[in-house]
Write a protein that holds these residues in place. Structure first.
Motif, PDB file in Angstrom:
ATOM      1  N   PHE A   3       0.813  -1.205   0.000  1.00  0.00           N
ATOM      2  CA  PHE A   3       0.000   0.000   0.000  1.00  0.00           C
ATOM      3  C   PHE A   3       0.856   1.268   0.000  1.00  0.00           C
ATOM      4  CE2 PHE A   3      -3.493  -2.663   0.412  1.00  0.00           C
ATOM      5  CZ  PHE A   3      -4.681  -1.952   0.477  1.00  0.00           C
ATOM      6  N   PRO A  73      -4.729   3.763  -0.428  1.00  0.00           N
ATOM      7  CA  PRO A  73      -5.547   4.065   0.749  1.00  0.00           C
ATOM      8  C   PRO A  73      -6.937   4.593   0.391  1.00  0.00           C
ATOM      9  CG  PRO A  73      -3.306   4.792   1.123  1.00  0.00           C
ATOM     10  CD  PRO A  73      -3.372   4.352  -0.310  1.00  0.00           C
ATOM     11  N   TRP A  76      -8.997   1.679  -0.766  1.00  0.00           N
ATOM     12  CA  TRP A  76      -9.272   0.808   0.364  1.00  0.00           C
ATOM     13  C   TRP A  76     -10.368   1.391   1.245  1.00  0.00           C
ATOM     14  CZ3 TRP A  76      -8.952  -4.001   1.331  1.00  0.00           C
ATOM     15  CH2 TRP A  76      -8.992  -4.503   2.632  1.00  0.00           C
ATOM     16  N   SER A 118      -5.658   4.678   9.130  1.00  0.00           N
ATOM     17  CA  SER A 118      -4.329   4.098   9.345  1.00  0.00           C
ATOM     18  C   SER A 118      -3.574   3.946   8.033  1.00  0.00           C
ATOM     19  CB  SER A 118      -4.452   2.737  10.030  1.00  0.00           C
ATOM     20  OG  SER A 118      -5.173   2.820  11.230  1.00  0.00           O
ATOM     21  N   HIS A 119      -4.244   3.464   6.991  1.00  0.00           N
ATOM     22  CA  HIS A 119      -3.569   3.238   5.709  1.00  0.00           C
ATOM     23  C   HIS A 119      -3.112   4.558   5.077  1.00  0.00           C
ATOM     24  CE1 HIS A 119      -5.256  -0.803   6.099  1.00  0.00           C
ATOM     25  NE2 HIS A 119      -4.418  -1.179   5.156  1.00  0.00           N
ATOM     26  N   SER A 120      -3.916   5.596   5.209  1.00  0.00           N
ATOM     27  CA  SER A 120      -3.503   6.897   4.667  1.00  0.00           C
ATOM     28  C   SER A 120      -2.323   7.466   5.441  1.00  0.00           C
ATOM     29  CB  SER A 120      -4.676   7.876   4.698  1.00  0.00           C
ATOM     30  OG  SER A 120      -5.662   7.525   3.759  1.00  0.00           O
ATOM     31  N   ARG A 123       0.855   5.587   4.326  1.00  0.00           N
ATOM     32  CA  ARG A 123       1.341   6.033   3.021  1.00  0.00           C
ATOM     33  C   ARG A 123       2.051   7.385   3.123  1.00  0.00           C
ATOM     34  NH1 ARG A 123      -1.939   7.363  -1.517  1.00  0.00           N
ATOM     35  NH2 ARG A 123      -3.070   8.695  -0.058  1.00  0.00           N
ATOM     36  N   GLU A 147      -4.304  -7.569   8.552  1.00  0.00           N
ATOM     37  CA  GLU A 147      -4.413  -6.761   7.332  1.00  0.00           C
ATOM     38  C   GLU A 147      -3.118  -6.016   7.041  1.00  0.00           C
ATOM     39  OE1 GLU A 147      -9.186  -5.764   7.019  1.00  0.00           O
ATOM     40  OE2 GLU A 147      -7.795  -4.235   7.739  1.00  0.00           O
ATOM     41  N   PHE A 148      -2.485  -5.462   8.059  1.00  0.00           N
ATOM     42  CA  PHE A 148      -1.229  -4.744   7.837  1.00  0.00           C
ATOM     43  C   PHE A 148      -0.162  -5.678   7.267  1.00  0.00           C
ATOM     44  CE2 PHE A 148      -2.661  -1.734  11.402  1.00  0.00           C
ATOM     45  CZ  PHE A 148      -3.203  -0.840  10.479  1.00  0.00           C
ATOM     46  N   HIS A 151      -0.986  -6.371   3.597  1.00  0.00           N
ATOM     47  CA  HIS A 151      -0.765  -5.180   2.777  1.00  0.00           C
ATOM     48  C   HIS A 151       0.688  -4.727   2.790  1.00  0.00           C
ATOM     49  CE1 HIS A 151      -5.304  -4.187   3.570  1.00  0.00           C
ATOM     50  NE2 HIS A 151      -5.122  -5.253   2.804  1.00  0.00           N
ATOM     51  N   VAL A 153       2.708  -3.540   5.117  1.00  0.00           N
ATOM     52  CA  VAL A 153       3.039  -2.285   5.803  1.00  0.00           C
ATOM     53  C   VAL A 153       3.289  -2.523   7.288  1.00  0.00           C
ATOM     54  CG1 VAL A 153       1.801  -0.804   4.170  1.00  0.00           C
ATOM     55  CG2 VAL A 153       0.578  -1.781   6.139  1.00  0.00           C
TER      56      VAL A 153
END
Length: 305
Positions: A3, A73, A76, A118-120, A123, A147-148, A151, A153
């Motif tokens: 990601f 992100p 997602w 979290s994903h944003s 990134r 999930e992390f 992905h 990360v």
């Protein structure tokens, strides 16, 4: 696939976004021998996905086609499995901007929830930053860890299953920013201040109710925070469409282009002859209904010690 890093080719174990239309997408984990059913037919992972380039146009078994997109992100956020209410891109963009997040930033977050924000954050702070995220619910914390890893990360994030109001974030004096999305953020202000670096730092709290905002602002003032402000972000999308507008007849005038010529100049589309001259033009119109309140974002700055 990651990601935070772009890959050219789809590999087994990757998460891809199947794009069926602007309002229809779905996340799929690529597995050898697996199949995914869509309204356009079956997608066979081994032959249709593995080894293909991200962004490829894939033909399904019924002859229809889809695009296979690299996950981001933003994609997602609109496709993730909801374990809780989530933050959307409109609020996320303001949070990352107002917290001054950048590569190398150290960020504390509570709670993790479904991982949309979290994903944003990951990134934005990659490749040298780190996210410390706290989730009170044990199953949600385990799912976030899984999930992390999928992905790719997990090296950028530490997930803790604990009560942030009682136990804090697990770090002291190193965070550049803290984000709170919990029912009683005022109870975590002390821990947030302790986690922030000694030479200042930014805090953001997301709350759906103004009463929560009032108590949080009082706690921030009591702990010496400065530059406290609260904002609400409302997204209003205008639709571009063709509309037919009548042209009034003011009677003949010298040196004035007649209304029929005006209609021809303004639009090349055919206008039905209804007895009154009209013109078809493009315009942007606001929606009759729009999404209203999502939540309040309260920002504050820790004073420099």
């Amino acid at each position: 696939m990651s990601f935070v890093e772009y890959s050219e080719l789809i590999q087994e174990g990757d998460v891809v976004i199947i794009f069926l239309g602007h309002d229809s997408m779905m996340p799929v984990k690529v597995q050898s021998g697996a199949q995914t059913q869509t309204r356009y037919g079956v997608i066979r992972h081994s032959s249709d996905l593995i080894g293909q380039r991200f962004g490829s146009k894939v033909t399904c078994s019924k002859g229809g086609w889809v695009y296979v997109l690299h996950p981001t992100p933003e994609l997602w956020t609109v496709n993730l499995p909801h374990r809780t209410q989530i933050l959307y891109t409109t609020d996320i963009a303001n949070i990352t901007l107002m917290l001054d997040l950048k590569p190398g930033s150290v960020v504390c977050e509570s709670g993790t929830g479904s991982g949309s924000l979290s994903h944003s954050i990951l990134r934005t702070i990659a490749p040298t930053g780190h996210l410390h995220t706290v989730e009170f619910h044990a199953q949600r914390a385990e799912k976030a860890i899984q999930e992390f890893k999928e992905h790719k990360v997990s090296h950028l994030v530490t997930v803790r299953n604990q009560d942030v109001c009682a136990e804090g974030f697990g770090i002291t004096g190193v965070a550049d920013a803290v984000f709170l999305d919990i029912p009683s953020p005022w109870e975590a202000v002390t821990h947030a201040k302790r986690a922030l670096k000694r030479k200042g730092g930014r805090l953001c709290s997301f709350s759906p109710c103004i009463e929560q905002v009032q108590r949080t602002c009082e706690a921030l003032l009591n702990h010496g925070f400065e530059e406290i402000c609260t904002l609400e972000v409302l997204l209003r999308v205008h639709d571009v469409r063709s509309v037919t507008l009548p042209l009034p007849d003011f009677g003949p005038e010298e040196d004035c282009t007649n209304s029929t010529q005006m209609a021809s100049d303004l639009s090349q589309e055919e206008v039905p002859n209804t007895g009154n001259t009209s013109v078809i033009c493009k315009t942007a119109t606001p929606p009759r209904e729009m999404a209203g309140h999502t939540g309040y974002l309260t920002f504050a700055t820790k004073p420099r010690d």
